[in-house]
Design a protein around this motif. Structure first.
Motif, mmCIF file in Angstrom:
data_model
loop_
_atom_site.group_PDB
_atom_site.id
_atom_site.type_symbol
_atom_site.label_atom_id
_atom_site.label_comp_id
_atom_site.label_asym_id
_atom_site.label_seq_id
_atom_site.Cartn_x
_atom_site.Cartn_y
_atom_site.Cartn_z
ATOM 1 N N GLU B 58 0.815 -1.214 0.000
ATOM 2 C CA GLU B 58 0.000 0.000 0.000
ATOM 3 C C GLU B 58 0.851 1.268 0.000
ATOM 4 O O GLU B 58 0.338 2.351 -0.283
ATOM 5 N N MET B 59 2.108 1.146 0.322
ATOM 6 C CA MET B 59 2.952 2.330 0.383
ATOM 7 C C MET B 59 3.744 2.551 -0.892
ATOM 8 O O MET B 59 3.939 3.705 -1.318
ATOM 9 N N ALA B 60 4.271 1.463 -1.462
ATOM 10 C CA ALA B 60 5.229 1.632 -2.545
ATOM 11 C C ALA B 60 5.372 0.356 -3.368
ATOM 12 O O ALA B 60 4.816 -0.677 -3.020
ATOM 13 N N SER B 61 6.150 0.489 -4.435
ATOM 14 C CA SER B 61 6.555 -0.668 -5.237
ATOM 15 C C SER B 61 8.065 -0.764 -5.233
ATOM 16 O O SER B 61 8.757 0.259 -5.177
ATOM 17 N N LEU B 62 8.550 -1.992 -5.277
ATOM 18 C CA LEU B 62 9.989 -2.242 -5.316
ATOM 19 C C LEU B 62 10.281 -3.018 -6.586
ATOM 20 O O LEU B 62 9.743 -4.114 -6.785
ATOM 21 N N ILE B 63 11.139 -2.425 -7.412
ATOM 22 C CA ILE B 63 11.534 -3.067 -8.658
ATOM 23 C C ILE B 63 12.993 -3.481 -8.527
ATOM 24 O O ILE B 63 13.862 -2.630 -8.290
ATOM 25 N N ILE B 64 13.259 -4.764 -8.650
ATOM 26 C CA ILE B 64 14.621 -5.287 -8.545
ATOM 27 C C ILE B 64 15.030 -5.793 -9.923
ATOM 28 O O ILE B 64 14.294 -6.544 -10.556
ATOM 29 N N THR B 65 16.195 -5.356 -10.392
ATOM 30 C CA THR B 65 16.653 -5.787 -11.714
ATOM 31 C C THR B 65 16.908 -7.293 -11.719
ATOM 32 O O THR B 65 17.122 -7.911 -10.675
ATOM 33 N N GLU B 66 16.926 -7.850 -12.908
ATOM 34 C CA GLU B 66 17.054 -9.302 -13.030
ATOM 35 C C GLU B 66 18.370 -9.807 -12.425
ATOM 36 O O GLU B 66 18.410 -10.885 -11.831
ATOM 37 N N ASP B 67 19.453 -9.033 -12.584
ATOM 38 C CA ASP B 67 20.730 -9.444 -12.007
ATOM 39 C C ASP B 67 20.846 -9.076 -10.525
ATOM 40 O O ASP B 67 21.857 -9.382 -9.883
ATOM 41 N N ARG B 68 19.825 -8.424 -10.003
ATOM 42 C CA ARG B 68 19.719 -8.030 -8.588
ATOM 43 C C ARG B 68 20.786 -7.033 -8.155
ATOM 44 O O ARG B 68 20.966 -6.797 -6.964
ATOM 45 N N LYS B 69 21.460 -6.401 -9.093
ATOM 46 C CA LYS B 69 22.518 -5.471 -8.711
ATOM 47 C C LYS B 69 21.992 -4.071 -8.434
ATOM 48 O O LYS B 69 22.742 -3.193 -7.983
ATOM 49 N N SER B 70 20.749 -3.827 -8.712
ATOM 50 C CA SER B 70 20.167 -2.526 -8.381
ATOM 51 C C SER B 70 18.663 -2.670 -8.197
ATOM 52 O O SER B 70 18.068 -3.681 -8.603
ATOM 53 N N SER B 71 18.081 -1.664 -7.586
ATOM 54 C CA SER B 71 16.635 -1.681 -7.370
ATOM 55 C C SER B 71 16.127 -0.238 -7.356
ATOM 56 O O SER B 71 16.908 0.715 -7.244
ATOM 57 N N THR B 72 14.821 -0.103 -7.502
ATOM 58 C CA THR B 72 14.183 1.206 -7.477
ATOM 59 C C THR B 72 12.948 1.144 -6.597
ATOM 60 O O THR B 72 12.121 0.243 -6.746
ATOM 61 N N LEU B 73 12.858 2.073 -5.690
ATOM 62 C CA LEU B 73 11.659 2.216 -4.876
ATOM 63 C C LEU B 73 10.779 3.255 -5.562
ATOM 64 O O LEU B 73 11.246 4.345 -5.891
ATOM 65 N N ILE B 74 9.527 2.918 -5.755
ATOM 66 C CA ILE B 74 8.601 3.828 -6.425
ATOM 67 C C ILE B 74 7.472 4.208 -5.476
ATOM 68 O O ILE B 74 6.754 3.346 -4.971
#
Lengths: 118, 113
Positions: B58-74
């Motif tokens: 309910e607060m946010a989305s977390l996108i993790i790249t396929e290689d898991r070396k980076s992510s983005t909080l939206i």
């Protein structure tokens, strides 16, 4: 859910006195609780890990005789700053650990206690 | 635990999506990505966590790249109350390292009208 409370929210005391801070998990049981300290414009620093029914584990450089931790139940941990001095003035924050799906752990934080030692 | 790199500050207009990046190029297979935020003079607030799949609550989305070396909080629709320091933390879940959260400097997100 997952609410953690701290009491008091702020305290002012004289140098040489002891101050007790309580941390409670209100709607879940926490086998493990943690105590952090935060100085102005700095990030949180872990002081100690508190396990219910056993002695706390202190991080390097944290004096265990000065910062007494008691975790008497699954919902309560206390931090006592003994013989407080002005350099102990800081923002003290606790967290409580909740387990999800049997293995994933999330820490939920209290609102913090601001200590000012005069 | 793996080290993370975040931009020191970001701005966002109220009502727009806030995308906060985090680099964790040395992440291990058993390390999760956690996001917390701290509003001034308050304790940190848990936002979301994930291992490799994208997560949403309910607060946010977390996108993790396929290689898991980076992510983005939206944060899909930022409000003024979302102004805070956002911390991306990578940590082992399980085993003897279970439990420690190491806070870096985080990203100061400022949401403006």
């Amino acid at each position: 859910g997952a609410v953690v409370s701290q009491h008091p929210s702020r305290v002012i005391c004289k140098s040489g006195t002891s101050v007790k801070i309580e941390c409670r998990s209100l709607d879940f049981q926490a086998t493990t609780m943690f105590w952090y300290r935060q100085f102005p414009k700095k990030s949180l620093m872990l002081m100690a890990t508190s396990n219910e029914g056993s002695k706390a584990t202190y991080e390097q450089g944290v004096e265990k005789d000065k910062f007494l931790i008691n975790h008497a139940s699954l919902t309560l941990s206390t931090l006592t700053v003994t013989s407080a001095h002005p350099e102990d003035s800081s923002f003290y924050i606790c967290s409580a650990s909740e387990i999800h799906r049997g293995y994933e752990e999330t820490q939920y934080f209290g609102p913090g206690t601001r200590l000012l030692v005069l | 635990d793996a080290k993370t790199t975040q931009p020191p500050s970001m701005d966002c207009a109220e009502g727009r999506a806030a995308n906060l990046p985090c680099n964790h190029s040395t992440i291990s297979g058993n390390e999760y990505v956690y996001w917390y935020r701290q509003i001034h003079s308050q304790g940190p607030q848990y936002i979301i966590h994930g291992l490799k799949n994208n997560e949403t609550n309910e607060m946010a989305s977390l996108i993790i790249t396929e290689d898991r070396k980076s992510s983005t909080l939206i944060l899909p629709h930022a409000t003024l109350r979302d102004t805070a320091v956002y911390y991306c933390i990578v940590r082992v879940v399980g085993g003897t390292s279970y439990g420690k959260l190491t806070f870096g400097q985080g990203t100061i997100l400022t949401v403006h009208p």
